[in-house]
Scaffold this active site. Structure first.
Site, mmCIF file in Angstrom:
data_model
loop_
_atom_site.group_PDB
_atom_site.id
_atom_site.type_symbol
_atom_site.label_atom_id
_atom_site.label_comp_id
_atom_site.label_asym_id
_atom_site.label_seq_id
_atom_site.Cartn_x
_atom_site.Cartn_y
_atom_site.Cartn_z
ATOM 1 N N ARG A 47 80.366 36.513 56.472
ATOM 2 C CA ARG A 47 80.066 34.933 55.778
ATOM 3 C C ARG A 47 81.119 35.190 54.984
ATOM 4 N NH1 ARG A 47 77.905 32.098 51.227
ATOM 5 N NH2 ARG A 47 77.997 30.285 51.542
ATOM 6 N N HIS B 246 84.737 32.147 55.280
ATOM 7 C CA HIS B 246 85.597 30.750 54.127
ATOM 8 C C HIS B 246 86.541 31.283 53.789
ATOM 9 C CE1 HIS B 246 81.181 29.433 52.151
ATOM 10 N NE2 HIS B 246 80.701 29.482 53.393
ATOM 11 N N ASN C 250 80.993 28.644 47.509
ATOM 12 C CA ASN C 250 81.252 30.673 47.772
ATOM 13 C C ASN C 250 79.969 31.068 46.623
ATOM 14 O OD1 ASN C 250 83.080 30.342 49.296
ATOM 15 N ND2 ASN C 250 84.678 30.753 47.747
ATOM 16 N N HIS D 6 74.314 33.039 62.630
ATOM 17 C CA HIS D 6 72.488 33.305 60.749
ATOM 18 C C HIS D 6 71.819 33.713 62.005
ATOM 19 C CE1 HIS D 6 74.092 29.274 59.707
ATOM 20 N NE2 HIS D 6 75.227 30.064 59.005
HETATM 21 C C1 HEM Z 1 78.473 25.700 61.547
HETATM 22 C C2 HEM Z 1 78.331 25.704 60.361
HETATM 23 C C3 HEM Z 1 77.530 26.494 59.447
HETATM 24 C C4 HEM Z 1 77.035 25.869 58.442
HETATM 25 C C5 HEM Z 1 76.641 24.511 58.249
HETATM 26 C C6 HEM Z 1 77.249 27.642 57.492
HETATM 27 C C7 HEM Z 1 76.056 27.256 56.196
HETATM 28 C C8 HEM Z 1 75.437 28.600 55.274
HETATM 29 C C9 HEM Z 1 74.136 28.336 54.317
HETATM 30 C C10 HEM Z 1 74.455 27.095 53.645
HETATM 31 C C11 HEM Z 1 74.020 30.162 54.194
HETATM 32 C C12 HEM Z 1 73.640 29.929 53.022
HETATM 33 C C13 HEM Z 1 73.836 30.668 51.712
HETATM 34 C C14 HEM Z 1 73.189 30.956 50.518
HETATM 35 O O1 HEM Z 1 72.951 30.145 50.287
HETATM 36 O O2 HEM Z 1 73.331 32.026 50.161
HETATM 37 C C15 HEM Z 1 74.611 30.922 55.167
HETATM 38 C C16 HEM Z 1 74.662 31.799 55.103
HETATM 39 C C17 HEM Z 1 75.189 33.271 55.840
HETATM 40 N N1 HEM Z 1 76.658 32.614 56.856
HETATM 41 FE FE1 HEM Z 1 76.544 30.599 57.929
HETATM 42 N N2 HEM Z 1 77.310 28.445 57.656
HETATM 43 C C18 HEM Z 1 77.478 28.220 59.124
HETATM 44 C C19 HEM Z 1 78.622 29.571 59.944
HETATM 45 C C20 HEM Z 1 78.706 30.313 60.310
HETATM 46 C C21 HEM Z 1 79.261 31.285 60.034
HETATM 47 C C22 HEM Z 1 80.960 30.803 61.381
HETATM 48 C C23 HEM Z 1 79.382 32.532 60.129
HETATM 49 C C24 HEM Z 1 79.983 34.071 60.616
HETATM 50 C C25 HEM Z 1 80.559 33.217 61.653
HETATM 51 C C26 HEM Z 1 77.655 32.256 59.346
HETATM 52 C C27 HEM Z 1 77.489 33.239 58.589
HETATM 53 C C28 HEM Z 1 76.209 33.368 57.860
HETATM 54 C C29 HEM Z 1 75.806 34.861 57.344
HETATM 55 C C30 HEM Z 1 76.148 35.866 57.853
HETATM 56 C C31 HEM Z 1 75.149 34.009 56.134
HETATM 57 C C32 HEM Z 1 73.849 34.889 55.689
HETATM 58 C C33 HEM Z 1 74.949 35.380 54.780
HETATM 59 C C34 HEM Z 1 73.494 36.275 53.981
HETATM 60 O O3 HEM Z 1 72.832 36.906 53.621
HETATM 61 O O4 HEM Z 1 74.769 37.023 52.157
HETATM 62 N N3 HEM Z 1 78.381 31.140 58.857
HETATM 63 N N4 HEM Z 1 75.530 29.585 56.001
HETATM 64 C C1 NAG Z 2 80.630 35.622 43.369
HETATM 65 C C2 NAG Z 2 81.865 35.008 42.476
HETATM 66 O O1 NAG Z 2 82.176 34.577 42.575
HETATM 67 N N1 NAG Z 2 80.514 33.816 42.537
HETATM 68 C C3 NAG Z 2 81.111 33.157 41.649
HETATM 69 C C4 NAG Z 2 80.868 31.480 42.697
HETATM 70 O O2 NAG Z 2 80.817 30.424 41.262
HETATM 71 C C5 NAG Z 2 79.767 30.150 40.467
HETATM 72 C C6 NAG Z 2 80.035 29.076 39.385
HETATM 73 O O3 NAG Z 2 81.420 28.408 39.158
HETATM 74 C C7 NAG Z 2 80.395 31.786 39.585
HETATM 75 O O4 NAG Z 2 79.859 31.930 38.432
HETATM 76 C C8 NAG Z 2 79.821 32.824 40.431
HETATM 77 O O5 NAG Z 2 80.751 34.513 39.654
#
Ligand code: HEM
Ligand code: NAG
Ligand code: NAG
Ligand code: NAG
Ligand code: NAG
Ligand code: NAG
Length: 329
Positions: free
Chosen positions: A64, A68, A97, A196
């Site tokens: 992820r 980004h 982020n 996802h």
């Molecule tokens: C298509 C548009 C996408 C949207 C709108 C989106 C949005 C999000 C959001 C909102 C989260 C949850 C973040 C959180 O609440 O901590 C997430 C998690 C994640 N996204 Fe996406 N994402 C997208 C595409 C992608 C792509 C292209 C990848 C990688 C190739 C990706 C990989 C991941 C992964 C692995 C997580 C889990 C992160 C974790 O467990 O720490 N996403 N995404």
């Molecule tokens: C991992 C990291 O740097 N997270 C930052 C994301 O943004 C918040 C708010 O600006 C910070 O408090 C986190 O440290």
């Protein structure tokens, strides 16, 4: 005749060579560090393998982070930079982020590599390798190849995540626009969303789908009602903002095509996941990925290579950062 002919051939060969070199300077290469830092790939692999033992969530976190990085200013390691002053916050301090994790592992890898080949391996390349190795850790093989030679950027602005990082509330048109803008197509959108299949999300990224979604006290009608019940238990209205749920319940640690399976049961977590079923072309890609046995892994490798090449800095552009959190002085 021979002298003129030889000179002519020489001229043609030299200009061809020059032309090819010119191209190569702007292309990523698999063996980019073969001479300058042959240990780089092994060091990344060693540290990632060790870290994933204690943190199996690392693969999700790093892929992820790479997504980004690549979607804001290209894959230039800008997501790794810390904010230096409050007036211009860095990308990692922008709202999407806030939940990024794994920066310390990138620091560990960078420190280990700097010890053996200082000023050679970019942070952007380290992130691309680390994400690949972390997601591949449970497998006995690398899930995709990572071409190298990226250079690090010197600018990171929270404001630039707006419009570049897609929102979990985005509809299909807006998602496709965001991806098209990065030279990725509808196939890449569907395939990369398959990431996802691993990882977690905070309640706030989807809970509006659970409560009074259309203003009639109901849930999002495109969300499976039983699954909505299940999610409401984990995310009560006004949930603790720190609460997280698995994105692919029961399978959130295994990188596989299961995402497309739950998507077709209307159990995609985000509005942006469900949106992939609202367009004929993307829906047919979802169905193909779900049904075909090996397709997901091959397609994912291909789309990752495309994503990892978005707007890269190469040649003399950018720099090789010494510390991934700060630009060189
Ligand atoms: C298509 C548009 C996408 C949207 C709108 C989106 C949005 C999000 C959001 C909102 C989260 C949850 C973040 C959180 O609440 O901590 C997430 C998690 C994640 N996204 Fe996406 N994402 C997208 C595409 C992608 C792509 C292209 C990848 C990688 C190739 C990706 C990989 C991941 C992964 C692995 C997580 C889990 C992160 C974790 O467990 O720490 N996403 N995404
Ligand atoms: C991992 C990291 O740097 N997270 C930052 C994301 O943004 C918040 C708010 O600006 C910070 O408090 C986190 O440290
Ligand atoms: C392996 O990972 C653990 C947990 O993060 C860490 O404490 C340890 O120092 C690491 N070992 C090596 C050799 O990197
Ligand atoms: C940034 O703001 C925080 C609180 O708002 C303050 O504690 C900190 O000193 C500021 N940092 C800089 C570099 O201005
Ligand atoms: C992406 O969007 C930016 C800003 O809107 C624009 O300048 C750029 O040309 C777009 N790139 C592509 C490939 O569409
Ligand atoms: C649901 O939304 C409607 C329209 O916005 C509002 O009038 C109503 O009070 C809301 N109901 C609840 C229970 O929040």
């Amino acid at each position: 005749m021979t002298v003129g002919y030889t000179i002519f051939i020489l001229f043609v060969s030299l200009s061809l060579l020059g032309f090819l070199n010119g191209c190569n300077a702007h292309r990523l290469r698999y063996n980019f560090y073969k001479v300058t830092c042959p240990q780089a790939n092994r060091i990344v692999k060693r540290i990632i393998t060790n870290e994933t033992r204690t943190n199996p969530a690392l693969g999700a976190q790093l892929i992820r982070m790479q997504f980004h990085d690549c979607f804001v200013r290209g894959c230039d390691g800008s997501v790794l930079l810390d904010t230096v002053n409050n007036d211009s916050k860095a990308e990692k301090d922008a709202i999407p982020n806030r939940s990024l994790k794994g920066f310390d592992v990138i620091d560990d890898i960078k420190n280990a590599i700097e010890k053996v080949c200082p000023n050679v391996v970019s942070c952007a390349d380290i992130l691309a390798l680390a994400a690949r190795d972390a997601v591949s850790a449970p497998f006995k093989r690398r899930l995709w190849n990572v071409a190298l030679g990226r250079r690090d950027g010197r600018i990171s602005l929270a404001s630039e995540t707006n419009g570049n990082i897609p929102s979990p509330f985005a509809d299909f048109t807006s998602l496709l626009q965001t991806f098209n803008n990065k030279t990725l197509d509808v196939n890449d959108l569907v395939v990369l969303s398959g990431a996802h299949t691993i990882g977690v999300a905070h309640c706030g990224t989807f809970s509006r789908r659970l409560y009074n979604f259309t203003g009639k006290g109901d849930a999002d009608p495109t969300l499976d009602p039983t699954y909505a019940d299940f999610l409401r238990k984990q995310c009560p209205n006004l949930a603790n903002p720190k609460t997280i749920v698995e994105m692919d319940p029961g399978s959130s640690r295994s990188f596989d095509k299961h995402y497309y399976h739950i998507l077709r049961q209307n159990k995609g977590l985000f509005i942006s996941d469900a949106a992939l079923l609202t367009n004929k072309e993307s829906e047919s890609i979802v169905i193909r990925l779900q049904r075909s046995r090996g397709l997901f892994f091959a397609a994912f490798a291909r789309s990752m290579r495309k994503m990892a090449a978005i707007d890269v800095l190469t040649g003399k552009d950018g720099e090789i950062r010494r510390n991934c959190r700060v630009v060189n002085l």
